[in-house]
Design an enzyme around this catalytic site. Structure first.
Site, PDB file in Angstrom:
ATOM      1  N   ILE A  78      -9.748 -75.527 -42.245  1.00 59.03           N
ATOM      2  CA  ILE A  78     -10.348 -74.257 -41.853  1.00 59.03           C
ATOM      3  C   ILE A  78      -9.976 -73.169 -42.853  1.00 59.03           C
ATOM      4  O   ILE A  78     -10.805 -72.332 -43.221  1.00 59.03           O
ATOM      5  CB  ILE A  78      -9.925 -73.864 -40.428  1.00 59.03           C
ATOM      6  N   LEU A  81       1.097 -77.671 -49.179  1.00 57.68           N
ATOM      7  CA  LEU A  81       0.413 -78.880 -49.649  1.00 57.68           C
ATOM      8  C   LEU A  81       1.056 -80.134 -49.076  1.00 57.68           C
ATOM      9  O   LEU A  81       1.367 -81.087 -49.803  1.00 57.68           O
ATOM     10  CB  LEU A  81       0.359 -78.935 -51.177  1.00 57.68           C
ATOM     11  N   ILE A  95       5.826 -71.401 -45.346  1.00 60.99           N
ATOM     12  CA  ILE A  95       5.758 -70.157 -44.581  1.00 60.99           C
ATOM     13  C   ILE A  95       7.104 -69.836 -43.922  1.00 60.99           C
ATOM     14  O   ILE A  95       7.336 -68.685 -43.526  1.00 60.99           O
ATOM     15  CB  ILE A  95       4.647 -70.190 -43.516  1.00 60.99           C
ATOM     16  N   ALA A 138      -0.443 -74.537 -39.968  1.00 67.27           N
ATOM     17  CA  ALA A 138       0.063 -75.131 -38.733  1.00 67.27           C
ATOM     18  C   ALA A 138      -0.024 -76.647 -38.814  1.00 67.27           C
ATOM     19  O   ALA A 138      -0.912 -77.193 -39.456  1.00 67.27           O
ATOM     20  CB  ALA A 138      -0.742 -74.651 -37.522  1.00 67.27           C
ATOM     21  N   THR A 182       7.155 -75.682 -38.031  1.00 68.74           N
ATOM     22  CA  THR A 182       6.073 -74.965 -38.724  1.00 68.74           C
ATOM     23  C   THR A 182       5.410 -73.926 -37.831  1.00 68.74           C
ATOM     24  O   THR A 182       5.270 -72.756 -38.210  1.00 68.74           O
ATOM     25  CB  THR A 182       5.021 -75.969 -39.224  1.00 68.74           C
ATOM     26  N   THR A 189      -5.665 -71.808 -30.913  1.00 69.21           N
ATOM     27  CA  THR A 189      -6.511 -72.869 -30.385  1.00 69.21           C
ATOM     28  C   THR A 189      -6.749 -72.686 -28.892  1.00 69.21           C
ATOM     29  O   THR A 189      -5.928 -72.067 -28.192  1.00 69.21           O
ATOM     30  CB  THR A 189      -5.831 -74.241 -30.623  1.00 69.21           C
ATOM     31  N   ASP A 190      -7.839 -73.260 -28.406  1.00 74.71           N
ATOM     32  CA  ASP A 190      -8.098 -73.225 -26.970  1.00 74.71           C
ATOM     33  C   ASP A 190      -7.160 -74.156 -26.201  1.00 74.71           C
ATOM     34  O   ASP A 190      -7.051 -74.063 -24.971  1.00 74.71           O
ATOM     35  CB  ASP A 190      -9.557 -73.590 -26.661  1.00 74.71           C
ATOM     36  N   GLU A 191      -6.453 -75.032 -26.904  1.00 74.13           N
ATOM     37  CA  GLU A 191      -5.582 -75.987 -26.222  1.00 74.13           C
ATOM     38  C   GLU A 191      -4.391 -75.324 -25.537  1.00 74.13           C
ATOM     39  O   GLU A 191      -3.756 -75.930 -24.667  1.00 74.13           O
ATOM     40  CB  GLU A 191      -5.116 -77.071 -27.190  1.00 74.13           C
ATOM     41  N   TYR A 233       1.981 -80.081 -29.504  1.00 78.69           N
ATOM     42  CA  TYR A 233       1.170 -79.238 -30.395  1.00 78.69           C
ATOM     43  C   TYR A 233       0.759 -77.945 -29.710  1.00 78.69           C
ATOM     44  O   TYR A 233       1.011 -76.837 -30.209  1.00 78.69           O
ATOM     45  CB  TYR A 233      -0.065 -79.991 -30.876  1.00 78.69           C
ATOM     46  N   LYS A 285       1.804 -73.935 -30.396  1.00 72.06           N
ATOM     47  CA  LYS A 285       0.838 -72.866 -30.681  1.00 72.06           C
ATOM     48  C   LYS A 285       0.933 -71.753 -29.641  1.00 72.06           C
ATOM     49  O   LYS A 285       0.800 -70.567 -29.970  1.00 72.06           O
ATOM     50  CB  LYS A 285      -0.580 -73.435 -30.733  1.00 72.06           C
ATOM     51  N   ASN A 313     -13.131 -77.568 -34.147  1.00 73.28           N
ATOM     52  CA  ASN A 313     -13.894 -77.340 -35.370  1.00 73.28           C
ATOM     53  C   ASN A 313     -14.378 -78.648 -35.983  1.00 73.28           C
ATOM     54  O   ASN A 313     -13.773 -79.708 -35.789  1.00 73.28           O
ATOM     55  CB  ASN A 313     -13.024 -76.634 -36.408  1.00 73.28           C
ATOM     56  N   ASN A 326     -16.875 -86.631 -25.586  1.00 68.87           N
ATOM     57  CA  ASN A 326     -16.634 -87.331 -26.850  1.00 68.87           C
ATOM     58  C   ASN A 326     -17.599 -88.485 -27.068  1.00 68.87           C
ATOM     59  O   ASN A 326     -18.064 -88.724 -28.191  1.00 68.87           O
ATOM     60  CB  ASN A 326     -15.194 -87.861 -26.889  1.00 68.87           C
TER      61      ASN A 326
END
Length: 366
Positions: free
Chosen positions: A13, A36, A57, A80, A97, A127-129, A153, A157, A183, A252
């Protein structure tokens, strides 16, 4: 003229956002900070007028130096760890992270901007999660939906979202947050559902589907997401959160069936594809859907996500432009046209990383 620091800008993204912003704001300065790791790729930034700085970061001193030396007034924070399966197998990296990294950025931004009295914007991409899971008839996630993360995860977030909010309300840092749905699009790393299944289909490999495949997601083309983020940065109210969705709520299994049908259609229309990908079922006239395999569901698998983006529409004029069908067809064509890009990943650092950390285990779709 603005000066942006885009964290994670060599990822999926982030690199699409860099391309969008430099095209629409050609006079702005863009610096990318990316470690990276396996999902970051220099090639994602090829041709972009952005400076790449390889770094972590979590390195507050480095972030402070970049803000000062590049006169950064806007941070767009993508960096992330983001794959749910990986967070279940190894959660530590997600805390390091997503939580500690975000906090290091916030500390550096506060020191440079709030203490220095400089105009600024810190935009956090989430995220919507973080909202948890929905039942079949539940209303879609709104910005005021209570947080209920169900994986390491999403928990990491959620923690970073709360830190961003706290730095606005406690210290006066000018922040905004956006929570997006699933996405897809160009440069999507091939561990996620759509790119993974594109490449598996081309190589005649199993399409592993979690449970019954009826997990529902709201699919958002990455170009629409980038337009939404840009709108929040430019016009969003400080301290506010905006949901960005694609308006394509699909199970899905339907996504997979649509993808298989699109692959079959392209192979039928272009005989050269059979020569390039002889192991694909479509190369011999068989349906790609024959590769579907149902596997045991993953632990704590959220059943449904759905995004209500009326706030972003009303305040920012955001609307998705891509239908799922057109966006998926465009994405498939991109992968067919950029074989060198994904072969470089599959044959290089990603394979080595997976074998080292997870014994070569390939994740399923969900």
């Amino acid at each position: 003229m603005a000066s942006l620091l885009v964290t994670g800008g060599a990822g999926f993204i982030g690199s699409n956002f860099v391309a969008h912003w430099t095209a629409t704001h050609p006079n702005d300065r863009v610096t990318v900070l990316d470690l990276l790791t396996y999902a970051g790729n220099r090639a994602n930034l090829d041709g972009q007028p952005a400076e790449l700085v390889v770094g972590d970061i979590r390195d507050e001193a480095l972030v402070s130096e970049l803000i000062d030396s590049r006169q950064v007034d806007t941070i767009v924070h993508f960096a992330a760890e983001s794959h749910v399966d990986r967070s279940i197998l190894g959660p530590d990296a997600f805390i390091e992270t997503n939580v500690l990294g975000t906090h290091a950025l916030l500390k550096a931004a506060r020191k440079a901007w709030v203490d220095g009295g400089k105009p600024h914007r810190f935009h956090h991409v989430s995220t919507d999660e973080v909202y948890g899971t929905l039942g079949p008839s539940d209303p879609a996630f709104r910005e005021d939906t209570p947080y209920a993360p169900n994986s390491p995860y999403s928990a990491s977030k959620a923690a970073s979202d709360h830190l961003v909010r706290a730095y606005h309300h406690t210290y006066g840092l000018t922040t905004t947050t956006s929570n997006c749905s699933n996405n897809y699009g160009p440069f999507h790393f091939p561990e996620k559902l759509i790119p993974l299944f594109i490449l598996n289909t081309l190589h005649g490999r199993s399409l592993p589907i979690y449970g019954d495949g009826m997990q529902v997601r709201d699919w958002l083309h990455v170009e629409d997401h980038c337009r939404g983020i840009a709108a929040v940065i430019q016009h969003g109210r400080p301290g506010e959160t905006y949901n960005i969705g694609g308006g394509a709520e699909l199970p899905n299994i339907r996504v997979i069936d649509t993808l298989c049908a699109e692959v079959d259609k392209l192979f039928a229309a272009d005989s050269a594809l059979a020569e390039r990908f002889p192991d694909a079922p479509a190369a011999s006239g068989k349906p790609s859907s024959s590769l579907k395999t149902f596997v045991t569901d993953r632990p704590g698998h959220d059943r449904r996500y759905a995004i209500d983006c009326h706030k972003a529409t009303a305040e920012l004029g955001y609307e998705p432009k891509h239908s799922f069908e057109s966006g998926l067809a465009q994405t498939l064509r991109w992968y067919l046209d950029h074989e060198d890009w994904w072969r470089g990943i599959l044959d290089g650092s990603y394979r080595q990383w997976v074998e080292t950390n997870y014994g070569g285990r390939q994740t399923a779709a969900g």
